[in-house]
Write a protein that holds these residues in place. Sequence first.
Motif, mmCIF file in Angstrom:
data_model
loop_
_atom_site.group_PDB
_atom_site.id
_atom_site.type_symbol
_atom_site.label_atom_id
_atom_site.label_comp_id
_atom_site.label_asym_id
_atom_site.label_seq_id
_atom_site.Cartn_x
_atom_site.Cartn_y
_atom_site.Cartn_z
ATOM 1 N N ALA A 26 0.838 -1.208 0.000
ATOM 2 C CA ALA A 26 0.000 0.000 0.000
ATOM 3 C C ALA A 26 0.868 1.252 0.000
ATOM 4 O O ALA A 26 0.615 2.202 -0.755
ATOM 5 C CB ALA A 26 -0.937 -0.012 1.209
ATOM 6 N N GLU A 27 1.895 1.239 0.835
ATOM 7 C CA GLU A 27 2.792 2.397 0.909
ATOM 8 C C GLU A 27 3.516 2.613 -0.424
ATOM 9 O O GLU A 27 3.630 3.738 -0.911
ATOM 10 C CB GLU A 27 3.821 2.187 2.024
ATOM 11 C CG GLU A 27 4.706 3.395 2.253
ATOM 12 C CD GLU A 27 5.681 3.182 3.410
ATOM 13 O OE1 GLU A 27 6.708 3.875 3.420
ATOM 14 O OE2 GLU A 27 5.415 2.338 4.284
ATOM 15 N N ALA A 28 3.960 1.514 -1.045
ATOM 16 C CA ALA A 28 4.656 1.616 -2.336
ATOM 17 C C ALA A 28 3.726 2.167 -3.419
ATOM 18 O O ALA A 28 4.169 2.843 -4.350
ATOM 19 C CB ALA A 28 5.184 0.250 -2.757
ATOM 20 N N ALA A 29 2.426 1.895 -3.276
ATOM 21 C CA ALA A 29 1.442 2.389 -4.241
ATOM 22 C C ALA A 29 0.978 3.808 -3.907
ATOM 23 O O ALA A 29 0.211 4.409 -4.667
ATOM 24 C CB ALA A 29 0.233 1.449 -4.291
ATOM 25 N N GLY A 30 1.427 4.338 -2.752
ATOM 26 C CA GLY A 30 1.016 5.678 -2.344
ATOM 27 C C GLY A 30 -0.421 5.737 -1.850
ATOM 28 O O GLY A 30 -1.079 6.768 -1.963
ATOM 29 N N LEU A 31 -0.908 4.629 -1.310
ATOM 30 C CA LEU A 31 -2.301 4.556 -0.849
ATOM 31 C C LEU A 31 -2.341 4.122 0.610
ATOM 32 O O LEU A 31 -1.409 3.477 1.098
ATOM 33 C CB LEU A 31 -3.073 3.524 -1.687
ATOM 34 C CG LEU A 31 -3.135 3.750 -3.193
ATOM 35 C CD1 LEU A 31 -3.723 2.528 -3.874
ATOM 36 C CD2 LEU A 31 -3.948 4.984 -3.516
#
Length: 114
Positions: A26-31
């Motif tokens: 999620a963090e890598a996707a910016g969400l």
Amino acid sequence: MKKRKSDKLVTFWVTEKELEQINKNAEAAGLNRSKYLKDISLKNKIKPMIPTIELDTYYQIGKIGNNINQIARVINNAHANIFHKETKNSLIHEFDDLKTIMRKHLDALKKHIK
């Protein structure tokens, strides 16, 4: 107070390791986690797994196809005079139909796997 667009709560259990991976993704996707899980669930096209029995069936069809090709070569061979001409033409037609059907199913499987 702002009213939520979504009005249903979904909960499920995960291991600590799974939660860490979800948070990392999620963090890598910016969400945030909620948005990430919602997006991955609703927007990604996850193809259903092909049952093992179906994969084995396609493997067997491939083997049968090889046998059909070998038989067709013998029939088409100039020295194969054991068949009546009409029988030979009928067999060739049936083998061609079988190869077409098998090719169609194998192409569908290849698309499904990709």
